[in-house]
Design an enzyme around this catalytic site. Structure first.
Site, PDB file in Angstrom:
ATOM      1  N   MET A   1       0.840  -1.201   0.000  1.00 29.40           N
ATOM      2  CA  MET A   1       0.000   0.000   0.000  1.00 29.40           C
ATOM      3  C   MET A   1       0.878   1.256   0.000  1.00 29.40           C
ATOM      4  O   MET A   1       0.508   2.280  -0.562  1.00 29.40           O
ATOM      5  CB  MET A   1      -0.896   0.053   1.250  1.00 29.40           C
TER       6      MET A   1
ATOM      7  N   ASN B   1       5.797  -0.001  14.169  1.00 25.26           N
ATOM      8  CA  ASN B   1       5.971  -0.732  12.918  1.00 25.26           C
ATOM      9  C   ASN B   1       7.409  -0.541  12.456  1.00 25.26           C
ATOM     10  O   ASN B   1       7.752   0.452  11.832  1.00 25.26           O
ATOM     11  CB  ASN B   1       4.968  -0.205  11.887  1.00 25.26           C
TER      12      ASN B   1
ATOM     13  N   CYS C   1       7.512  -3.043   8.068  1.00 21.45           N
ATOM     14  CA  CYS C   1       6.920  -2.970   6.737  1.00 21.45           C
ATOM     15  C   CYS C   1       8.021  -3.349   5.742  1.00 21.45           C
ATOM     16  O   CYS C   1       9.103  -2.768   5.771  1.00 21.45           O
ATOM     17  CB  CYS C   1       6.406  -1.553   6.471  1.00 21.45           C
TER      18      CYS C   1
ATOM     19  N   LYS D   1       6.544  -4.483  16.563  1.00 22.24           N
ATOM     20  CA  LYS D   1       6.161  -5.496  15.564  1.00 22.24           C
ATOM     21  C   LYS D   1       7.363  -5.836  14.695  1.00 22.24           C
ATOM     22  O   LYS D   1       7.942  -4.965  14.041  1.00 22.24           O
ATOM     23  CB  LYS D   1       4.989  -5.004  14.713  1.00 22.24           C
TER      24      LYS D   1
ATOM     25  N   THR E   1       4.483  -8.981   7.439  1.00 23.03           N
ATOM     26  CA  THR E   1       4.455  -9.742   6.175  1.00 23.03           C
ATOM     27  C   THR E   1       5.858 -10.101   5.686  1.00 23.03           C
ATOM     28  O   THR E   1       6.854  -9.506   6.096  1.00 23.03           O
ATOM     29  CB  THR E   1       3.753  -8.910   5.100  1.00 23.03           C
TER      30      THR E   1
END
Ligand code: DHB
Length: 304
Positions: free
Chosen positions: A72, A126, A129, A164, A192
């Site tokens: 995204m 985060n 990513c 994370k 991911t």
């Protein structure tokens, strides 16, 4: 009767061990309300940064065998704008954890402060990513950078901090240990896995960004292995994330060492009733095993 499913993580009380994963439905208070009404034990928002970002051009999501591939590009309205959504959630009744990304430790703390001031119950950093430049996994692949960002947030904001982690590293336990050293209250594993898909007719990568992150059932055994390794290395709680779709998947993560699980892709594919189906399934499992609490199975696969 005592609630078999209640867990406490990083000082946050959850009525059951399921949480909404970052990036799915966590962009507005109206969708987050639906998630709360669907039985989630806690909510993690989409990642917010200091400034707004448009994100990448389409396509940004493609369904692949066993999951979703997405890039995204961290689209978000910026934390200042998002504080109104956080305020709208004050009566939600379950913990609200705001996912944040930033480019420096100082900026992480600035975004965290805004979120905390608006009423966030916790923060999820985060640092994972898989395709952003100068943030995300570019921080999370380096234990020293993870330690610096985490320490800065912990030093300046009095809220539980979840870090994370990215699986795109040789040794995820080392990164978890860095987060723990810096004072993290919990780690979430995993984000991911860097991946791609190609349209064979046009011979072009499908995603606008060429590469993206793979989520869903395809990554569950990898996520499980990560949780198992981290459990051996740290004392802070672990939140499992990656391909959880059924109560059995959730129990597998709990037995590997997770204190709760996050659910994302399963919602995109099967809808919001996944929270109730999973919590009911865990309840039946605990009763069948004559166990008094979900806590009794956390890490049970490590005991001989
Ligand atoms: C995006 C993807 C991620 O895996 C993540 O952790 C944050 C953002 C994204 O593409 O927006």
């Amino acid at each position: 009767m005592a609630n078999l499913l209640a867990v406490e993580i990083a000082g946050l009380k959850l009525s059951n061990p399921t949480m909404l994963a970052a990036g799915i439905l966590g962009m507005s208070s109206s969708t987050m309300r639906l998630v709360a009404e669907s039985g989630a034990g806690a909510i993690v928002t989409k990642s917010l940064g200091l400034k707004s970002r448009r994100g990448y051009s389409n396509p940004t999501v493609v369904q692949v065998e066993g999951g979703l591939l997405n890039a995204m590009g961290l689209p978000n309205p910026g934390i200042k704008y998002f504080t109104q959504e956080i305020r709208n959630m004050h009566d939600i009744g379950i913990p609200l954890i705001v996912s944040i990304y930033a480019f420096t430790p100082n900026e992480f703390a600035a975004v965290a402060k805004e979120a905390a001031k608006a009423g966030a119950d916790g923060l999820e950093l985060n640092v994972s990513c898989p395709h952003a430049e100068k943030t995300g996994a570019e921080i999370g692949q380096n234990p020293r950078l993870v330690e610096e960002a985490t320490a800065e947030v912990k030093g300046r904001v009095e809220k539980p901090v979840f870090v994370k982690l990215t699986p795109n590293v040789a040794n995820i336990a080392e990164v978890a240990k860095a987060a723990e050293r810096a004072g993290a209250d919990a780690v979430t594993a995993i984000n991911t896995i860097k991946a791609m898909a190609i349209n064979v007719e046009t011979a072009r990568p499908i995603l606008g960004n060429m590469v993206g992150g793979l989520s869903g059932a395809a990554i569950r055994p990898i996520a499980l292995r990560c949780v198992y390794e981290i459990y051996k290395a740290v004392k802070i709680p672990i939140v499992g994330c990656g391909g959880v779709n059924t109560w059995k998947d959730a129990v597998e993560f709990l037995e590997a060492g997770a204190s709760a699980v996050q659910i994302g892709t399963a919602i995109a594919i099967n809808g919001l009733n996944v929270f109730r189906k999973i919590t009911e399934g865990i309840s039946i499992f605990l009763e069948r095993k004559r166990l008094g609490s979900v806590k009794e199975i956390v890490g049970s696969s490590h005991r001989s």
